[in-house]
Design a protein around this motif. Structure first.
Motif, PDB file in Angstrom:
ATOM      1  N   VAL A 126       1.066  -1.306  -0.018  1.00 25.04           N
ATOM      2  CA  VAL A 126      -0.006   0.029  -0.096  1.00 25.04           C
ATOM      3  C   VAL A 126       0.947   1.210   0.171  1.00 25.04           C
ATOM      4  O   VAL A 126       1.203   1.709   1.138  1.00 25.04           O
ATOM      5  N   ASP A 127       1.439   1.662  -1.273  1.00 32.00           N
ATOM      6  CA  ASP A 127       2.251   2.712  -1.396  1.00 32.00           C
ATOM      7  C   ASP A 127       1.872   4.027  -1.107  1.00 32.00           C
ATOM      8  O   ASP A 127       2.755   4.863  -0.711  1.00 32.00           O
ATOM      9  N   SER A 128       0.674   4.246  -1.281  1.00 32.35           N
ATOM     10  CA  SER A 128       0.047   5.348  -0.801  1.00 32.35           C
ATOM     11  C   SER A 128      -1.424   5.073  -0.389  1.00 32.35           C
ATOM     12  O   SER A 128      -2.252   4.452  -0.719  1.00 32.35           O
ATOM     13  N   PHE A 129      -1.490   5.540   0.940  1.00 31.93           N
ATOM     14  CA  PHE A 129      -2.782   5.305   1.589  1.00 31.93           C
ATOM     15  C   PHE A 129      -3.941   5.861   0.994  1.00 31.93           C
ATOM     16  O   PHE A 129      -5.074   5.290   0.849  1.00 31.93           O
ATOM     17  N   GLU A 130      -3.918   7.060   0.375  1.00 29.46           N
ATOM     18  CA  GLU A 130      -5.065   7.729  -0.477  1.00 29.46           C
ATOM     19  C   GLU A 130      -5.353   6.854  -1.576  1.00 29.46           C
ATOM     20  O   GLU A 130      -6.713   6.485  -1.708  1.00 29.46           O
TER      21      GLU A 130
END
Length: 445
Positions: A126-130
């Motif tokens: 999950v490299d970017s939570f958004e």
């Protein structure tokens, strides 16, 4: 003796390529201790000691062999999950947000749910939570609880994950009761006679105690009474599962061995007289050495060896050679089958336990050190000579010493080994490793 505290064991389970090793490396970081001269399994990186805030645990990567075909992957993962269920206090089930939910994940989740062990569902990559947060919700379908989003590669979310990990550690388990009985793990490759030895020891000493299932592990511990003393033998015989690929078996055995060694005070490495010490025995010995445990090598099936007056000496030399990093190991030649010398094992265990708990007064240590430095001058480098100011013992099990010096860089491994030998010459310290911590102090402190 103080209450026993065991380092909790955390195991990582998951399909190939979900990032198990990346997570392992992110957590273990530089904390993987590579001890000189120890054939521990640090290069296989199956386990590592991790400390987070004030909590320490042993992290085990159950991966290892990553086959290609789909059905093998599932059986593989089941095997890994089983190992994790058997040995771990907390299980991290790693899935991959980019591959999404896969059939194999569902099947392994079923196993883990039934395990009655805390399982944390960790969604990796999950490299970017958004961007990916919505995709993590899919994993609620596994029925293992809230998915914990992380990116092992970018070190995101790892603190939150560890917070949840340590919440699951057993609160003082019943193993913290004051229990002074020495704990002994008999380890070794399959078929060297571990079960026969334990049966022999139980048989001769008829302490009819129902086996106490290990409280935090599924190993079965067996109390044995001998000459009025009680010992607890940690069972590692459950190492064999059917239809094993040999290479795998070795990895799994090592995982199981780590957890037995972790709980033991004294480790007895059982070897087959006809085989001698194998590379794998040396690895297992390396684990005990790194963990600072008392150590005995028991050569089994000695009755079957053709002997002359030199056999035992030659054999001893060979073992010492292979296990050169632990010259302190105690040797005994036995036959579990006939019971030859098996009773002597208890006396040796007592001796090793006593050594591991021995304390030496500071005054005496400093006398030994002064004499040692007078006999063999400390090394120097670029005109600067090493000075040893002071030595004191700070712990037992294993006996641990702090030496204050003027320059840490100058205190070579070989000189520490020399000081160790001088201390052993005076006090023996049979069967236990000694640990040395080198601290720097300015000349005028």
């Amino acid at each position: 003796m103080s209450n026993r505290k065991y380092k909790p064991i955390v195991a990582v389970v998951g399909r190939p390529n979900v990032g198990k090793s990346t997570l392992f490396n992110a957590l273990a970081g530089d904390m993987i201790s590579i001890v000189k001269d120890t054939p521990g399994i640090t290069r296989d990186r199956i386990y590592a000691d991790v400390t987070w805030l004030d909590k320490s645990f042993t992290l085990i990567d159950t991966g290892g062999i990553e086959p290609d075909s789909k059905d093998i992957i599932l059986s593989q993962m089941r095997e890994q999950a089983q190992i994790a269920i058997d040995t771990a206090d907390v299980i991290l089930f790693l899935v991959d947000v980019k591959q999404g939910l896969v059939d194999a994940d569902m099947k392994v989740a079923d196993m883990l749910r039934r395990a009655k062990k805390p399982v944390l569902l960790v969604v990796n990559k999950v490299d970017s939570f958004e961007k990916f947060m919505a995709d993590t919700y899919e994993f609620y379908n596994l029925g293992i609880g809230d998915p914990i989003p992380i990116s092992a590669a970018n070190r995101l979310g790892i603190g939150d994950m560890l917070e949840k990990v340590v919440e699951e550690f057993p609160v003082d388990t019943t193993e913290d009761i004051q229990d002074d009985r020495p704990r002994v793990a008999i380890i070794g490759k399959p078929n060297v006679g571990k079960s026969s030895l334990i049966n022999k020891l139980i048989g001769e000493n008829r302490l009819i105690v129902s086996d106490i299932a290990g409280t935090t592990r599924d190993a079965v511990d067996t109390p044995i009474k001998y000459n009025g003393n009680e010992y607890v033998f940690i069972d590692t015989a459950g190492l064999r599962r059917k239809n094993k690929i040999k290479e795998e078996l070795e990895k799994y055995m090592i995982v199981r061995t780590v957890s037995a060694v972790e709980r033991a005070d004294v480790v007895v490495l059982l070897i087959d007289a006809s085989e001698g010490v194998t590379e794998q025995d040396a690895k297992i010995a390396g684990i005990a050495h790194e963990r600072g445990k008392g150590f005995i090598v028991a050569v089994n099936k000695w009755d079957l060896v053709e002997k002359n007056d030199k056999t035992m000496n030659e054999y001893t030399k060979k073992i010492r050679n292979t296990l050169s990093f632990m010259p302190y190991a105690k040797l005994i030649f036995i036959s579990a089958e006939t019971g030859q010398r098996t009773g002597k094992l208890f006396g040796i265990i007592d001796e090793v336990v006593e050594s591991a708990n021995m304390r030496v007064q500071t005054g005496v240590l400093n006398e030994i050190m002064a004499e040692a430095t007078a006999m063999q001058q400390p090394p120097s480098d670029k005109g600067k000579r090493l000075k040893l100011f002071y030595i004191t013992q700070v712990a037992v099990k294993p006996p641990t010493f702090v030496i204050f010096v003027n320059d840490k860089e100058l205190m070579h491994f070989s000189y520490t080994r020399y000081i160790e030998n001088q201390i052993r010459e005076t006090f023996g310290f049979v069967g236990t490793p000694l640990k040395f911590i080198i601290r720097e102090r300015k000349e005028n402190d």
